[in-house]
Each structure stands twice: as C-alpha cells, then as structure tokens.
Design a protein around this motif. Sequence first.
Motif, PDB file in Angstrom:
ATOM      1  N   GLU A 260       0.828  -1.194   0.000  1.00 32.12           N
ATOM      2  CA  GLU A 260       0.000   0.000   0.000  1.00 32.12           C
ATOM      3  C   GLU A 260       0.869   1.252   0.000  1.00 32.12           C
ATOM      4  OE1 GLU A 260      -3.667   2.000   2.600  1.00 32.12           O
ATOM      5  OE2 GLU A 260      -2.577   0.251   3.363  1.00 32.12           O
ATOM      6  N   ALA A 261       0.444   2.254  -0.750  1.00 31.20           N
ATOM      7  CA  ALA A 261       1.037   3.589  -0.677  1.00 31.20           C
ATOM      8  C   ALA A 261      -0.115   4.581  -0.555  1.00 31.20           C
ATOM      9  CB  ALA A 261       1.855   3.880  -1.933  1.00 31.20           C
ATOM     10  N   TRP A 262      -0.037   5.463   0.444  1.00 32.79           N
ATOM     11  CA  TRP A 262      -1.136   6.415   0.625  1.00 32.79           C
ATOM     12  C   TRP A 262      -0.584   7.764   1.095  1.00 32.79           C
ATOM     13  CZ3 TRP A 262      -2.093   8.479   5.495  1.00 32.79           C
ATOM     14  CH2 TRP A 262      -1.462   7.825   6.568  1.00 32.79           C
ATOM     15  N   TYR A 263      -1.363   8.806   0.824  1.00 32.90           N
ATOM     16  CA  TYR A 263      -0.938  10.175   1.117  1.00 32.90           C
ATOM     17  C   TYR A 263      -2.114  10.903   1.765  1.00 32.90           C
ATOM     18  CZ  TYR A 263       2.583   8.603  -2.125  1.00 32.90           C
ATOM     19  OH  TYR A 263       3.561   7.868  -2.733  1.00 32.90           O
ATOM     20  N   SER A 264      -1.839  11.540   2.889  1.00 30.13           N
ATOM     21  CA  SER A 264      -2.916  12.156   3.677  1.00 30.13           C
ATOM     22  C   SER A 264      -3.263  13.564   3.202  1.00 30.13           C
ATOM     23  CB  SER A 264      -2.537  12.179   5.156  1.00 30.13           C
ATOM     24  OG  SER A 264      -1.303  12.855   5.353  1.00 30.13           O
ATOM     25  N   LEU A 266      -2.826  16.761  -0.027  1.00 31.27           N
ATOM     26  CA  LEU A 266      -2.501  17.074  -1.414  1.00 31.27           C
ATOM     27  C   LEU A 266      -1.052  17.510  -1.570  1.00 31.27           C
ATOM     28  CD1 LEU A 266      -5.717  19.023  -2.506  1.00 31.27           C
ATOM     29  CD2 LEU A 266      -4.858  16.922  -3.543  1.00 31.27           C
ATOM     30  N   GLU A 267      -0.538  18.199  -0.543  1.00 28.50           N
ATOM     31  CA  GLU A 267       0.819  18.746  -0.633  1.00 28.50           C
ATOM     32  C   GLU A 267       1.876  17.646  -0.778  1.00 28.50           C
ATOM     33  OE1 GLU A 267      -1.479  19.729   1.544  1.00 28.50           O
ATOM     34  OE2 GLU A 267      -1.884  21.679   0.588  1.00 28.50           O
ATOM     35  N   GLU A 268       1.683  16.538  -0.076  1.00 31.23           N
ATOM     36  CA  GLU A 268       2.688  15.471  -0.116  1.00 31.23           C
ATOM     37  C   GLU A 268       2.426  14.454  -1.222  1.00 31.23           C
ATOM     38  OE1 GLU A 268       2.697  12.858   3.261  1.00 31.23           O
ATOM     39  OE2 GLU A 268       0.517  12.810   3.416  1.00 31.23           O
ATOM     40  N   ALA A 269       1.260  14.493  -1.836  1.00 29.07           N
ATOM     41  CA  ALA A 269       0.878  13.470  -2.808  1.00 29.07           C
ATOM     42  C   ALA A 269       1.545  13.705  -4.154  1.00 29.07           C
ATOM     43  CB  ALA A 269      -0.647  13.452  -2.974  1.00 29.07           C
ATOM     44  N   PRO A 270       1.972  12.632  -4.841  1.00 28.39           N
ATOM     45  CA  PRO A 270       2.509  12.790  -6.193  1.00 28.39           C
ATOM     46  C   PRO A 270       1.393  13.136  -7.175  1.00 28.39           C
ATOM     47  CG  PRO A 270       2.366  10.466  -5.611  1.00 28.39           C
ATOM     48  CD  PRO A 270       2.006  11.229  -4.371  1.00 28.39           C
ATOM     49  N   GLY A 271       1.756  13.808  -8.261  1.00 23.93           N
ATOM     50  CA  GLY A 271       0.781  14.210  -9.267  1.00 23.93           C
ATOM     51  C   GLY A 271       1.084  15.596  -9.772  1.00 23.93           C
ATOM     52  N   SER A 279      -4.260   7.110  -2.790  1.00 24.25           N
ATOM     53  CA  SER A 279      -3.784   5.805  -2.316  1.00 24.25           C
ATOM     54  C   SER A 279      -3.839   4.787  -3.443  1.00 24.25           C
ATOM     55  CB  SER A 279      -4.615   5.309  -1.130  1.00 24.25           C
ATOM     56  OG  SER A 279      -5.927   4.965  -1.535  1.00 24.25           O
ATOM     57  N   VAL A 280      -2.958   3.802  -3.359  1.00 23.84           N
ATOM     58  CA  VAL A 280      -3.013   2.628  -4.217  1.00 23.84           C
ATOM     59  C   VAL A 280      -2.613   1.445  -3.345  1.00 23.84           C
ATOM     60  CG1 VAL A 280      -0.656   3.072  -5.054  1.00 23.84           C
ATOM     61  CG2 VAL A 280      -2.147   1.494  -6.298  1.00 23.84           C
ATOM     62  N   GLU A 304      -7.274   5.265  -5.407  1.00 20.00           N
ATOM     63  CA  GLU A 304      -8.021   6.498  -5.142  1.00 20.00           C
ATOM     64  C   GLU A 304      -7.133   7.685  -5.529  1.00 20.00           C
ATOM     65  OE1 GLU A 304      -9.317   6.691  -1.104  1.00 20.00           O
ATOM     66  OE2 GLU A 304     -10.860   5.155  -1.355  1.00 20.00           O
ATOM     67  N   PHE A 305      -7.747   8.680  -6.184  1.00 28.10           N
ATOM     68  CA  PHE A 305      -6.983   9.881  -6.518  1.00 28.10           C
ATOM     69  C   PHE A 305      -7.882  11.111  -6.413  1.00 28.10           C
ATOM     70  CE2 PHE A 305      -8.765   8.541 -10.579  1.00 28.10           C
ATOM     71  CZ  PHE A 305      -9.138   9.727 -11.194  1.00 28.10           C
ATOM     72  N   TRP A 306      -7.220  12.255  -6.207  1.00 27.82           N
ATOM     73  CA  TRP A 306      -7.940  13.526  -6.188  1.00 27.82           C
ATOM     74  C   TRP A 306      -8.058  14.057  -7.611  1.00 27.82           C
ATOM     75  CZ3 TRP A 306      -4.343  13.105  -1.957  1.00 27.82           C
ATOM     76  CH2 TRP A 306      -4.939  13.148  -0.684  1.00 27.82           C
TER      77      TRP A 306
END
Length: 418
Positions: A260-264, A266-271, A279-280, A304-306
């Motif tokens: 699992e990889a997840w990000y709490s 938007l600032e730390e999330a890749p994209g 998360s994936v 899941e993605f924003w």
Amino acid sequence: MTVIEAQNISKKYIIDHKKGNAKSNTFREVITDAVKNIFTKNDNDEVVHEDFWALKDVSFNINQGDRVGVIGSNGAGKSTLLKVLSRITEPTHGKIAIKGRVASLLEVGTGFHPELSGRENIFLNGAILGMKRDEIKKHFDAIVDFAGVEKFLDTPVKRYSSGMYVRLGFAISAHLEPEILIVDEVLAVGDADFQRKCLGKMKDASNSGRTILFVSHNLTAVQGLCNKAMFMQKGQLVEMGETNQVMATYLSHIQKTDLEAWYSTLEEAPGNDKVKLKSVKIVPDYLDNQRHLDVRTSFKIKIEFWNLMDAVNLNISLHLNSLTGECIFNIGTPSLKLEKGIISAECEIPGNFLNDGSYALSFMVVKDTATVMYNFEEALIFEIEDYREGTVWYGKWPGYVRPKIDFPIAQLEFENVT
C-alpha cells in the motif's frame, strides 16, 4: 529416534577492523600510504577486534528419516550451522550429539584432492565416510553414471568444471549410503536436469530411513522435498516445524515492499495540478493462514486519486510490468464524467494467473480517452512467491503468466509396440 540433538549451539568469529575510517581509494594513494607507513607510525593502523556471533544459542532435535530444509536470508547462519553439524568447525559454546555416519556436500569440491582423478577421489571420499573398498566398488558404476563424468574419470579433478565437481561430489555422498546427508546450496550450480535427479535421490534416501538437512534458497524445492523446516535469522533459530508453516513465517519476514502507498494531504501526494494520488493498494484474498502472496492468491487492486478539474471525462489505464520493463497486461476503466473530488477504481486479479516474480504496478489518468493527465509510474512494487505441488521439478517456471487451465490427458486405445 532422535539422530541429531543440538543444545545451545553458538559460534563466534573475531573480525578485525583498522582504527579510523580513512581509506585509500586510488592506486596512487595506496602506494603513498604504504611508503609513509614504513617511516612513520600511524595511530589509525591500530587493529580493533569485534566479536561476531554467526550462531547464538541454537537448540533443536531432528529425528531419523526427517527431511529438514534450512531457510533464511544470506548471513542468517545456515551454512555455519551445517559446518558445525559436519564437524568442519567446532562450536564456541554448546553441545551436539549425532547418531550415525554423516556425509556433507557444503561447497564445490569439499573433500576432493585436486591432483587425484575422479576415480581416485571416489575411493578417497568413500574411505573418509568409513566405507570399505568392496562397498565403494558396489556403488562405483552408479556414482559414475549419476555424475555423468565417465569420459573424465581418470582426469585430475582440478581440471573439472564447477558443475562436474558438484555432480561427482553429490553422487558420492548420496550413493555411499550415509545415515545423515547434509547438503548446502551447491545444487544451484547444476542444471535443471541435475537438480531434478538430486532431489529425487534425496527423496529416495529419506524413504529408506536416512536423514537429510538441506539448505536452499529455492523454496519450492524445500517445499517439495522437506517435511520439516528451520527458519534462521541473524544466527538464531526463529522457528522450526512443519514446512509450509515455517515457510509462511519466513516469507512474511522477507516481504520486500508494502502492499500500500497512501498520502494524507494534497501537498505530499505525487501528481500535478490536475490529479494527485491519494492511495493505491493491493488487497490479497489469502488462503488459510497465508501471510504472503503466492501464485494461488487472488488480490484486488484499489486506487483512489484527487480530481482537481471540473466536469471532465476521465478513465484509468493500468499497466502491470515486470521489473525488467516488459508489460504483462494493460487494462482500463470506462471513461466517466467526473467532478472535483476523490475518485476510486478497483479490479480483481485472479489466483493461478500470474507467475512468481517481482512486478511493478503503474497507472495513468486519462482525459477523453486520449490525453494523459498524469502517469503514476511504479506506484507499487510487489512480490509473488512460488507454490507447487504434485511435481518433482523445481526449476524456474517460465513466463510471466501461469494460468491454471484444464488440460486433460487420456489413453485412447491400447496397442502392442514391438
């Protein structure tokens, strides 16, 4: 009947280090330092001794006829344990009681005299094992045939390849009927046909009441051959018991990556400013008491993605690749009109589909089925372990997929063939 009893076996080695961390990196620096040291005393030349425990308080009992696989990562103490049991080295502490004659194949050429021929080494090794000359002669032809070295029988073994060394060494150890056979990872030197012959011979040996200790990183071979296993880690015995249970414990310890990889935030999330990964994860449907993915295990891929865009048609294109870059498959979701917010997608990969190996999961978020908004490369890397039953072949299964497909075979008619 207990044939091997180990009580609190420990083995210590002394490792020497030079005081100070400075090292000479180039040839010029090495020569310069050597000349300087002739005329000056360097405090950094002081040697510091470090105690290294290759084994620490290892205790176990092995019964007659047991086939015991010894598993663990490199440096776990497996080979040191076999050397202690083979009396090649003495333990620092602890006691060992062994009932019966022991034959060991621990490394290429163990027990061979390089100047003697293959024929002479067969008789030498037999004598070391305590065999009489007549006993060795009785098995001589079978040893030569198994090893496949008939053409080189009267050639000094120093001219043998490593594969020939191993074949002859194993043939001698297996055919001269020791009560206890100890085999290290040297079988990895042989080809698939030789490994198959060796594993079959070890099964025959155990069926006749002999005891086998077998170190191998080939877990399918351990699973197929051994009724018991020992899991070693950092010189200690973590677990000993029924093979499948011990292997499950070991595999759960060596799982290389999280599922699992997840990000709490938007600032730390890749994209980018269009989409960001939330998360994936891989959600396995484990069988029984499994704690690791193997070829039988089905699993879900959840993403899941924003979405940071208004009223946009998006779909996901998912790629599963080998670590060498080959694409195993590519699947996509339908395209759907979506608003800003969290978007999810999920699919299920059936068991008995992927082969064992390492895989990289990547996916793209695509606009209007044509424009890539962002490519999340290698979002997860995961391992699938092997599992096999009903076979005596334990070589690497070819291919990236390994589907379980009905493939019946039948006798259509009988015919005398002369």
